[in-house]
Design a protein around this motif. Structure first.
Motif, PDB file in Angstrom:
ATOM      1  N   VAL A 157       0.851  -1.189   0.000  1.00  0.00           N
ATOM      2  CA  VAL A 157       0.000   0.000   0.000  1.00  0.00           C
ATOM      3  C   VAL A 157       0.889   1.241   0.000  1.00  0.00           C
ATOM      4  CG1 VAL A 157      -1.707   1.320   1.300  1.00  0.00           C
ATOM      5  CG2 VAL A 157      -1.908  -1.149   1.148  1.00  0.00           C
ATOM      6  N   LEU A 158       1.917   1.231   0.822  1.00  0.00           N
ATOM      7  CA  LEU A 158       2.848   2.372   0.865  1.00  0.00           C
ATOM      8  C   LEU A 158       3.441   2.644  -0.510  1.00  0.00           C
ATOM      9  CD1 LEU A 158       4.885   1.846   4.147  1.00  0.00           C
ATOM     10  CD2 LEU A 158       3.852   3.972   3.430  1.00  0.00           C
ATOM     11  N   ILE A 159       3.887   1.572  -1.174  1.00  0.00           N
ATOM     12  CA  ILE A 159       4.514   1.727  -2.494  1.00  0.00           C
ATOM     13  C   ILE A 159       3.495   2.257  -3.507  1.00  0.00           C
ATOM     14  CG2 ILE A 159       5.521   0.449  -4.422  1.00  0.00           C
ATOM     15  CD1 ILE A 159       6.706  -1.466  -2.230  1.00  0.00           C
ATOM     16  N   ASN A 160       2.341   1.580  -3.539  1.00  0.00           N
ATOM     17  CA  ASN A 160       1.346   1.968  -4.538  1.00  0.00           C
ATOM     18  C   ASN A 160       0.873   3.399  -4.339  1.00  0.00           C
ATOM     19  OD1 ASN A 160       1.653  -0.601  -5.403  1.00  0.00           O
ATOM     20  ND2 ASN A 160      -0.342  -1.340  -4.685  1.00  0.00           N
ATOM     21  N   GLU A 161       0.691   3.792  -3.070  1.00  0.00           N
ATOM     22  CA  GLU A 161       0.261   5.161  -2.801  1.00  0.00           C
ATOM     23  C   GLU A 161       1.342   6.150  -3.234  1.00  0.00           C
ATOM     24  OE1 GLU A 161      -2.584   6.761  -1.494  1.00  0.00           O
ATOM     25  OE2 GLU A 161      -3.493   4.832  -2.013  1.00  0.00           O
ATOM     26  N   ARG A 162       2.596   5.775  -2.996  1.00  0.00           N
ATOM     27  CA  ARG A 162       3.698   6.642  -3.393  1.00  0.00           C
ATOM     28  C   ARG A 162       3.741   6.813  -4.915  1.00  0.00           C
ATOM     29  NH1 ARG A 162       7.770   9.772  -0.811  1.00  0.00           N
ATOM     30  NH2 ARG A 162       7.110   9.647   1.341  1.00  0.00           N
ATOM     31  N   VAL A 163       3.559   5.700  -5.613  1.00  0.00           N
ATOM     32  CA  VAL A 163       3.583   5.772  -7.084  1.00  0.00           C
ATOM     33  C   VAL A 163       2.463   6.691  -7.567  1.00  0.00           C
ATOM     34  CG1 VAL A 163       3.364   4.453  -9.221  1.00  0.00           C
ATOM     35  CG2 VAL A 163       4.655   3.517  -7.315  1.00  0.00           C
ATOM     36  N   ARG A 164       1.290   6.518  -6.999  1.00  0.00           N
ATOM     37  CA  ARG A 164       0.163   7.384  -7.372  1.00  0.00           C
ATOM     38  C   ARG A 164       0.501   8.848  -7.113  1.00  0.00           C
ATOM     39  NH1 ARG A 164      -5.740   5.321  -5.353  1.00  0.00           N
ATOM     40  NH2 ARG A 164      -6.009   3.596  -6.813  1.00  0.00           N
ATOM     41  N   GLU A 165       1.120   9.083  -5.968  1.00  0.00           N
ATOM     42  CA  GLU A 165       1.442  10.452  -5.582  1.00  0.00           C
ATOM     43  C   GLU A 165       2.413  11.078  -6.577  1.00  0.00           C
ATOM     44  OE1 GLU A 165       3.190  12.384  -1.572  1.00  0.00           O
ATOM     45  OE2 GLU A 165       2.173  10.464  -1.373  1.00  0.00           O
TER      46      GLU A 165
END
Lengths: 317, 627
Positions: B517-525
């Motif tokens: 979740v941390l990674i995916n949210e970061r990528v989205r950001e």
């Protein structure tokens, strides 16, 4: 899909005082119930005998209770466990009577009353074992707190370490408060859950602190309050999704795990709910009030970057 | 930018392969088996026994899947529970002619059903804890104070007879708790006693003090000797327990020392706790009696006449009958130690016995009066007597040190010493913890634990795939790999899986998804802030790594503390928790990046990434980057 469409940073810190008053009140209430009612400790801690028996038909708990107390045991608990056919009987430890005699006596009496009864589980713990478990549990708790604080003080700064640990102990005390208020059984598995929550909830604080540190380096003109607000806002989606995922797992344990995992899952549920709240409102706010400054974080990492032995040197966080 | 070198993929492939191989045995489950182990300390299970088992099975027309000698037991795997019972009967018939005196224990067991090549790789399923397979668990506390008092008592007696032998007059020897108090009228006898103590009693240390007109000498057991005595007492109790539990025919009993003075006994599959407790508490006794050498008795030994009045017929270890008198000369209570060794003169294997003062006195008298006759040492186990040895008395034996020798090999001497020591408990024990789990409850617990993990896992994967599209799918695969590796590592370690362990597995998966979740949210950001897809993926993984590392380390600290201080269920929980954190760091960061790189890494002009909606605050409508 996107749940979190947030235009501006949410002013969490403006309202921090109100939330902290609320969290202080819940904390105080938890402490009050802990001292007033105490924990309903399981036989693993207090010593004594637990028997789980199963009947083919729904059991008459009242009659069972009379039968068992008729055997001369003081302070006996008889209750349904899981289904109406399963009954759990608790006998306190008695001086001079071995557990074997206790459980056999009770089972014989139950068999005389209804031959269809089957023993599913007995558990006996001597008082000295229980005492050791309790001290071991406290030692483990102290170790976790000390270990986490040292690590955070090393990786971040002491102010963050203090803030994170206060926030997490707040979660732990509130879980204990729930167990004291509802008189749920506090067993070894629940203790494991509480300690797991401590590790888990510190996770939350660390994610936010990481973002605060990053923001301090990136946005040189923002005030501390703005930086904290921005850090929480930009991680809130992750915070809620992660908690949601963990909660799904815990919910699955609560639904399918049966009676043995019930209180374990319940402790985790409370821990997860208060974990979100405490990392957002308690940890960040305390760090703010302790006076976290840009210099605290930029200075400490500058020194760290020079350390050739640091495996994380050069890692941009 | 987003490409892995070949060696990184090689690591991933190797990890997956190893993970799959070691997880596999858990799916084969366990096949019914029969286990043959020794029923007596003097009976050894070896290749010869294996041949007998194979013959017995062949004679009964049973084709076993596997017959293997595994340590001190033979395991026979068969295809069904029907054959299992038939095989047990056949082996029982061949190896145990007299059910009242079984030389071998034939027990039903479960063996890993995995094929040979897996077993050859040492891949075995996880060991199921008692809460998952049913059985009883006892924790016994050995009363070490009693062991020390017993030792002090026997030392006091030895001292008394030694002083008498040396003609030293004392004003009384008393045991007071674990110390021995002696009184003397003058310094001369005091010094003489001290010399004896220094010379003959290395385990004692003494303090003297004037007591009125008399002198008092207080001797206590030296701390290092006390430690040795306690250690021996614990070992002896464990050996005794082993012998007794053998009778239950339990397939894989666990008898372990815990701490300095505790013994844990686990009997999987046993339901009859009353019988188990009865057997654990039973005492075996040792008796010394004279052999009846009258002609009637000789005839009875040959089977040519009735056993004379006042005597009993026992079998010697070799199978020869011996007729002994009913009168008991000494019992095991007078025996303080038995050690294997060698005869000083003939260099034959021998057993050295140490008797306490009372025993020594009786023994001295008896041997003086019966030179040239035979004396039998009879061990009563399970209510049945067996003559361990029946040597001829060569001369008077004083001093309480007895040697049994003749017609013994070194290993027989070892076994005899063990038997003599193991006959009884060195110190009393009490049950301080007891747990019984019914077999249905065990099976219930497995299903419950399995369902918790399975449904939680499915819910998380479904949510991730819907919310993050392809990236969510990658996260789901990474989570599955995490589960695979976790199970593989636990199987490799041969960890005991318990219900709290299964709960920890579920929790580990719930927490492992955090990294994704941390990674995916970061990528989205990053995408939201206008980065190109390739740069966003790269920055997302890189920036999330620091956070993932910090948060996992703090969780690991909590896990290690649990491991260090926890016991029982908490420990089971902590092991899985800690390993889960490590495998999740591998799968969520290293492996999932590998997947993403494989999918997107070679596309130079990547326009969109399938990571769900990337919402931008500056636009009025959501821009969907999903394909």
């Amino acid at each position: 899909m996107e749940f979190f469409k947030i235009r501006r940073d949410i002013p969490f810190m403006e309202n921090a005082l109100i939330f902290n008053v609320i969290s202080f009140l819940t904390f105080a209430a938890a402490v009050f119930f802990l001292f007033h009612r105490g924990l309903h400790l399981s036989v693993e801690f207090t010593g004594g005998t637990v028997m789980e028996v199963a009947y083919t038909q729904p059991a008459d708990v009242e009659r069972l209770r009379n039968t068992v107390s008729g055997l001369g045991f003081a302070d006996v608990q008889v209750q349904n466990f899981g289904t109406s056919r399963d009954v759990m009987i608790r006998l306190p430890a008695q001086k001079g009577v071995s557990s074997a005699q206790q459980s056999e006596k009770v089972l014989a009496a139950l068999k005389a009353q209804d031959p269809s009864v089957t023993l599913r589980r007995t558990e006996f713990v001597g008082p000295q074992v229980g005492e050791e478990l309790a001290t071991d549990g406290l030692k483990a708790l102290a170790m976790v707190v000390a270990g986490i604080m040292i690590y955070l003080a090393f990786r971040f700064e002491w102010k963050f370490a203090v803030a994170a640990i206060i926030a997490n102990l707040h979660d732990v005390v509130i879980i204990l408060g729930f167990f004291a208020f509802f008189q749920w059984e506090f067993s070894l598995a629940v203790l494991a859950a509480v300690l797991a929550v401590l590790g888990y909830s510190v996770n939350e604080s660390v994610v936010i602190f990481d973002r605060i540190r990053e923001n301090f380096r990136r946005y040189r003109k923002m005030t501390t309050i703005q930086i904290i607000d921005n850090a929480i806002t930009s991680t809130i989606s992750r915070t809620i999704i992660t908690h949601g995922a963990t909660q799904m797992m815990v919910l699955s344990m609560l639904l399918f795990g049966g009676a043995t995992l019930h209180y374990f899952a319940l402790a985790l549920t409370i821990g997860i709910l208060f974990g979100i709240y405490s990392s957002v409102f308690v940890a960040a706010a305390i760090a703010m009030w302790l006076g976290v400054k840009r210099e605290d974080l930029t200075k400490s990492t500058a020194r760290k970057d020079e350390d050739p032995n640091d495996p994380n040197a050069g890692a941009t966080v | 930018m987003n490409r892995y070198p070949v060696w990184k993929y090689a690591i991933i492939l190797v990890a997956l392969l190893v993970g799959a191989i070691y997880t596999l045995p858990n799916f084969f489950g366990e096949a019914p088996a029969v286990q043959v182990s020794s029923g007596k300390a003097t009976v050894k299970v070896d290749a010869g026994t294996q041949a007998r088992v194979e013959q017995a099975l062949a004679a009964a027309g049973i084709k076993p899947e596997l017959v293997a000698l595994d340590g001190a037991s033979i395991k026979v795997r068969v295809d069904s529970t029907d054959t299992q019972l038939k095989a047990k009967d056949a082996i029982q018939k061949a190896l145990v002619p007299d059910p009242n005196d079984p030389p071998y224990v034939v027990a039903l067991n479960l063996l890993s059903g995995s094929p040979k090549w897996l077993s050859a790789l040492r891949a075995a399923p996880m060991y199921l804890g008692l809460d998952l397979r049913g059985g009883v668990h006892f924790m016994l506390q050995v009363d070490m104070q009693a062991a020390l008092s017993k030792k002090a008592e026997s030392l006091a007696g030895d001292l008394r007879s030694m002083l008498r032998e040396k003609n030293i007059r004392h004003g009384g020897i008393n045991r007071n708790g674990q110390s021995i108090e002696m009184r003397f009228r003058d310094t001369q006898t005091l010094e003489a006693t001290k010399a004896v103590l220094a010379d003959q009693f290395a385990d004692l240390q003494e303090v003297d003090a004037p007591d009125g007109s008399e002198y008092k000498l207080t001797a206590t057991i030296k701390p290092e000797a006390a430690r040795r005595i306690q250690d021996q007492a614990l070992k002896q109790n464990m050996v005794t327990l082993h012998n007794r539990i053998n009778e239950l025919g339990v397939a894989e009993p666990v008898i372990q020392q815990q701490g300095l003075d505790r013994i844990v006994v686990q009997l999987p599959g046993v339901q009859d706790t009353a019988k188990a407790k009865d057997i654990l508490g039973r005492t075996a006794t040792l008796e010394v009696r004279m052999v009846d050498e009258s002609s009637d008795a000789r005839a009875a030994e040959m089977g040519a006449g009735p056993v004379p009045f006042g005597t009993e017929k026992f079998l010697e270890r070799g199978g020869q009958p011996v007729v002994v008198k009913k009168q008991v000369i000494l019992t095991g209570d007078n025996l303080t130690d038995a050690q294997p060794g060698f005869d000083n003169q003939t260099q034959e294997a021998a057993v050295h016995l140490t008797l306490d003062a009372k025993g020594a006195r009786i023994f001295k008298d008896i041997t003086r009066e019966n030179v040239g006759k035979r004396m039998a040492i009879v061990l009563f186990e399970k209510g049945k007597g067996e003559v361990v040895t029946a040597p001829v008395i060569r001369s008077e034996i004083g001093g309480g040190r007895v040697q049994i020798s003749g017609r013994m090999s070194t290993s027989e001497a070892n076994d005899t010493a063990l038997l003599l020591r193991a006959g009884s408990l060195a110190a009393p024990m009490e049950i301080i913890e007891e747990l019984t789990i019914g077999p249905t409850l065990g099976a219930d617990n497995i299903t419950k634990g399995f369902h918790s993990v399975a449904w939680g896992f499915a819910a998380i994967c479904a949510f991730m795939a819907v919310y993050y599209m392809l990236f969510g799918l990658f996260s789901g695969v990474a989570l599955a790999v995490n589960l695979l590796l976790l199970v593989a590592v636990l199987s490799m370690l041969q960890a005991t899986l318990t219900l709290p362990g299964m709960a920890a597995m579920a929790l580990a998966l719930g927490m492992a998804i955090d990294s994704n979740v941390l990674i995916n949210e970061r990528v989205r950001e990053e995408l939201r802030n206008g980065s190109s897809p390739q740069a966003a993926i790269n920055a997302g993984y890189d920036r999330a790594w620091g956070t993932i590392f910090d948060s996992n380390i703090t969780t690991l600290i909590a896990g290690l503390a649990l491991l260090a201080f926890g016991s029982g269920p908490v420990r089971g929980f902590a092991v899985v928790h800690c390993i889960g954190i490590l495998t999740s760091m591998f799968s969520a960061v290293f492996f999932s990046r590998g997947l993403v790189n494989l999918w997107y890494g070679r596309k130079k002009k990547l326009k969109t990434v399938s990571i769900g909606t990337v919402w931008r605050p500056d636009a009025d409508h959501a821009i969907t980057k999903a394909e």
